[in-house]
Write an enzyme that holds these catalytic residues in place. Structure first.
Site, PDB file in Angstrom:
ATOM      1  N   ASP A   7      21.487  41.502  17.809  1.00 61.27           N
ATOM      2  CA  ASP A   7      22.696  40.740  18.134  1.00 61.27           C
ATOM      3  C   ASP A   7      23.410  40.486  16.806  1.00 61.27           C
ATOM      4  O   ASP A   7      23.079  39.548  16.086  1.00 61.27           O
ATOM      5  CB  ASP A   7      22.325  39.425  18.821  1.00 61.27           C
ATOM      6  CG  ASP A   7      23.542  38.573  19.135  1.00 61.27           C
ATOM      7  OD1 ASP A   7      24.620  39.147  19.405  1.00 61.27           O
ATOM      8  OD2 ASP A   7      23.421  37.332  19.115  1.00 61.27           O
ATOM      9  N   GLU A  69      24.493  44.931  20.506  1.00 61.82           N
ATOM     10  CA  GLU A  69      25.626  44.396  21.262  1.00 61.82           C
ATOM     11  C   GLU A  69      26.938  44.977  20.746  1.00 61.82           C
ATOM     12  O   GLU A  69      27.145  45.092  19.537  1.00 61.82           O
ATOM     13  CB  GLU A  69      25.658  42.874  21.154  1.00 61.82           C
ATOM     14  CG  GLU A  69      26.739  42.241  22.025  1.00 61.82           C
ATOM     15  CD  GLU A  69      26.668  40.727  22.020  1.00 61.82           C
ATOM     16  OE1 GLU A  69      25.677  40.182  22.536  1.00 61.82           O
ATOM     17  OE2 GLU A  69      27.593  40.110  21.476  1.00 61.82           O
ATOM     18  N   ASP A 141      20.346  33.343  19.064  1.00 65.38           N
ATOM     19  CA  ASP A 141      20.582  34.687  18.531  1.00 65.38           C
ATOM     20  C   ASP A 141      19.400  35.612  18.815  1.00 65.38           C
ATOM     21  O   ASP A 141      19.587  36.772  19.188  1.00 65.38           O
ATOM     22  CB  ASP A 141      20.871  34.627  17.027  1.00 65.38           C
ATOM     23  CG  ASP A 141      22.163  33.881  16.733  1.00 65.38           C
ATOM     24  OD1 ASP A 141      23.214  34.314  17.227  1.00 65.38           O
ATOM     25  OD2 ASP A 141      22.113  32.856  16.025  1.00 65.38           O
TER      26      ASP A 141
END
EC number: 3.1.21.10
Length: 182
Positions: A7, A69, A141
């Site tokens: 991420d 992502e 996260d």
């Protein structure tokens, strides 16, 4: 198969590593790479720290594949550009480590994890905790990174099934059309 989820973020990048055996998911590791110790104006220094951190995680846990992502377009174009650069450092580290990279939007990950794409971060944390049977909630996260890895595990299984069906359809089509199986 071992999957590394990333991420990306310029200040905090989450990572999560899971093992997949059929339908079984097993937690391996998760955490964050923080660049807050480097001055805000030192963008190259922050990007190097991200690159080095992800390279170290990939080296330590030896994943077979990765999931990252996809950046969303923010209201503030400057923020979007900075996030894109952080993502670029992450992608470069993964490719440099020889890993295949799958990309998912936050919406796709949230939908895969909770059934709807507008899930709150707390819902992602709870689903990750349940699916990986963790004793506590991972940080936001790290939870997003683990969610990306889980999404890829499920998508990879679905893609393999689709490939099998496609191969079967090709074989049937070949028999029907040409009288031979290739």
């Amino acid at each position: 198969m071992r999957i590394l989820g990333i991420d990306p973020g310029l200040q905090t990048t989450g990572f999560g590593v899971i093992d997949v055996d059929g339908h079984r998911l097993a937690y391996v590791a998760s955490g964050t790479i923080r660049t807050t110790g480097i001055a805000l104006g030192d963008l190259p220094g922050r990007l190097k720290l991200l690159f080095d951190g992800i390279s170290e995680v990939a080296s330590r846990y030896q994943p077979d594949t990765s999931a990252v992502e996809i950046v969303f377009v923010n209201v503030n174009p400057q923020s979007t550009l900075l996030l894109g650069q952080a993502r670029g450092a992450a992608l470069t580290a993964l490719v440099n480590a020889g890993l295949p990279v799958a990309e998912y939007t936050a919406l796709q990950m949230k939908k895969a994890m909770t059934g709807h794409g507008r899930a709150a971060k707390s819902q992602i944390q709870e689903m990750v905790r349940r699916l990986l049977q963790l004793p506590g909630l991972p940080g936001t996260d790290a939870a997003d990174a683990l969610g990306l890895a889980i999404t890829h595990a499920h998508a990879g299984a679905a893609m393999s099934k689709m490939a099998e069906v496609t191969q079967l359809q090709r074989r049937q089509h070949a028999v029907y059309k040409g009288g031979r199986v290739y």
